[in-house]
Motif scaffolding. Sequence first.
Motif, PDB file in Angstrom:
ATOM      1  N   PRO A   7       0.811  -1.231   0.000  1.00 28.08           N
ATOM      2  CA  PRO A   7       0.000   0.000   0.000  1.00 28.08           C
ATOM      3  C   PRO A   7       0.843   1.279   0.000  1.00 28.08           C
ATOM      4  N   LEU A  53      -5.550   7.840   3.062  1.00 26.02           N
ATOM      5  CA  LEU A  53      -5.893   6.490   3.537  1.00 26.02           C
ATOM      6  C   LEU A  53      -4.679   5.566   3.428  1.00 26.02           C
ATOM      7  N   LEU A  54      -4.020   5.608   2.262  1.00 20.90           N
ATOM      8  CA  LEU A  54      -2.883   4.701   2.024  1.00 20.90           C
ATOM      9  C   LEU A  54      -1.676   5.076   2.877  1.00 20.90           C
ATOM     10  N   ALA A 100      -3.740  -7.580  -1.087  1.00 21.21           N
ATOM     11  CA  ALA A 100      -5.131  -7.552  -0.605  1.00 21.21           C
ATOM     12  C   ALA A 100      -5.413  -6.259   0.165  1.00 21.21           C
ATOM     13  N   MET A 101      -4.457  -5.817   0.989  1.00 23.65           N
ATOM     14  CA  MET A 101      -4.627  -4.570   1.758  1.00 23.65           C
ATOM     15  C   MET A 101      -4.801  -3.378   0.817  1.00 23.65           C
ATOM     16  N   VAL A 104      -8.214  -3.627  -0.899  1.00 27.65           N
ATOM     17  CA  VAL A 104      -9.358  -3.321  -0.017  1.00 27.65           C
ATOM     18  C   VAL A 104      -9.465  -1.814   0.220  1.00 27.65           C
ATOM     19  N   VAL A 105      -8.329  -1.165   0.473  1.00 28.63           N
ATOM     20  CA  VAL A 105      -8.349   0.293   0.700  1.00 28.63           C
ATOM     21  C   VAL A 105      -8.819   1.009  -0.570  1.00 28.63           C
ATOM     22  N   ALA A 108     -12.555   0.464  -1.006  1.00 25.69           N
ATOM     23  CA  ALA A 108     -13.305   1.292  -0.047  1.00 25.69           C
ATOM     24  C   ALA A 108     -13.348   2.736  -0.532  1.00 25.69           C
TER      25      ALA A 108
ATOM     26  N   PHE B  33      -8.707   9.573   8.410  1.00 32.56           N
ATOM     27  CA  PHE B  33      -8.079   8.841   7.306  1.00 32.56           C
ATOM     28  C   PHE B  33      -7.003   7.884   7.813  1.00 32.56           C
ATOM     29  N   LEU B  34      -6.217   8.341   8.788  1.00 27.70           N
ATOM     30  CA  LEU B  34      -5.146   7.503   9.346  1.00 27.70           C
ATOM     31  C   LEU B  34      -5.730   6.209   9.921  1.00 27.70           C
ATOM     32  N   TRP B  36      -8.902   4.906   9.606  1.00 24.53           N
ATOM     33  CA  TRP B  36      -9.678   4.062   8.678  1.00 24.53           C
ATOM     34  C   TRP B  36      -8.742   3.277   7.760  1.00 24.53           C
ATOM     35  N   GLY B  37      -7.682   3.930   7.292  1.00 23.26           N
ATOM     36  CA  GLY B  37      -6.707   3.238   6.434  1.00 23.26           C
ATOM     37  C   GLY B  37      -6.093   2.055   7.156  1.00 23.26           C
ATOM     38  N   LEU B  40      -8.690  -0.811   7.834  1.00 25.44           N
ATOM     39  CA  LEU B  40      -8.952  -1.654   6.651  1.00 25.44           C
ATOM     40  C   LEU B  40      -7.808  -2.642   6.434  1.00 25.44           C
ATOM     41  N   MET B  41      -6.577  -2.177   6.636  1.00 25.72           N
ATOM     42  CA  MET B  41      -5.417  -3.055   6.438  1.00 25.72           C
ATOM     43  C   MET B  41      -5.371  -4.144   7.514  1.00 25.72           C
ATOM     44  N   VAL B  44      -7.816  -6.928   6.787  1.00 26.34           N
ATOM     45  CA  VAL B  44      -7.276  -7.934   5.858  1.00 26.34           C
ATOM     46  C   VAL B  44      -6.386  -8.911   6.619  1.00 26.34           C
TER      47      VAL B  44
END
Lengths: 135, 100
Positions: A7, A53-54, A100-101, A104-105, A108, B33-34, B36-37, B40-41, B44
């Motif tokens: 990511p 997000l990333l 996958a990470m 998924v991000v 989303a 954002f921090l 939620w990112g 989500l990771m 997984v």
Amino acid sequence: MACFIVPAAEAVVTTVATKILEKKQATATTADAELFRAKTSTLVRKLRWLNKLLWGGSFLLAFEHLWHGELTLAFPFLTAAGDAASMTEMLREMATSGVAMAAVVTLAWLGLVLVTSAWERKAQRVPVTVTETDA
Amino acid sequence: MTLLISVFAAVCFTVAWYKNQPQNTLCLSTPCFLLWGASLMWLVDAVVEYAHLGVAYFSPEAADLVNDAFLGLSVLALTLVVWVVTLLVKDPRGVLHNKK
């Protein structure tokens, strides 16, 4: 082991893409420069969400890897990079969990973009009416 | 446990962000954002671990649970530090930049 690298690599690509778009917006001098700016400003704003997000997720996951001793502050930084067997395992994890990470991000974010774009379109379509209570 | 803590924190920050709209003078989108990112990771990660361990994933050892909770709280502390630094650097209310 090093799943957050995937990511983070995607974050580099999307950040560069955002910067290129911003630069094009700033330097556009053709007759339809305003149209270009109007069209891309929403895209740039939404790309910034994906970047945050990333980068945010990768940063906190890097901290987690540091916590678990999978990441060190000295070269080669990844403890799994020390021997071939661990390296193979690390690459396998990057190819599975890491991809996958990132997926998924990104999915989303795409969902978020679709929903907000639908709201924006709806807001543009609805005419502003003055009701009796407003007047 | 780390995932749970980060999700709870992400939800709380999102509600706070929503409540603070449209002014957005607290830079609340940064922790949103921090977290939620990362959530989500870690989701997984949890799915992958569940695929390996099965139902045993939901009954971790006490020591692992404590370590994960400690990690979750540390992640939250780090997020708060990043948020405060962002807030002070951006200074949306001009509190620091307008000081003579």
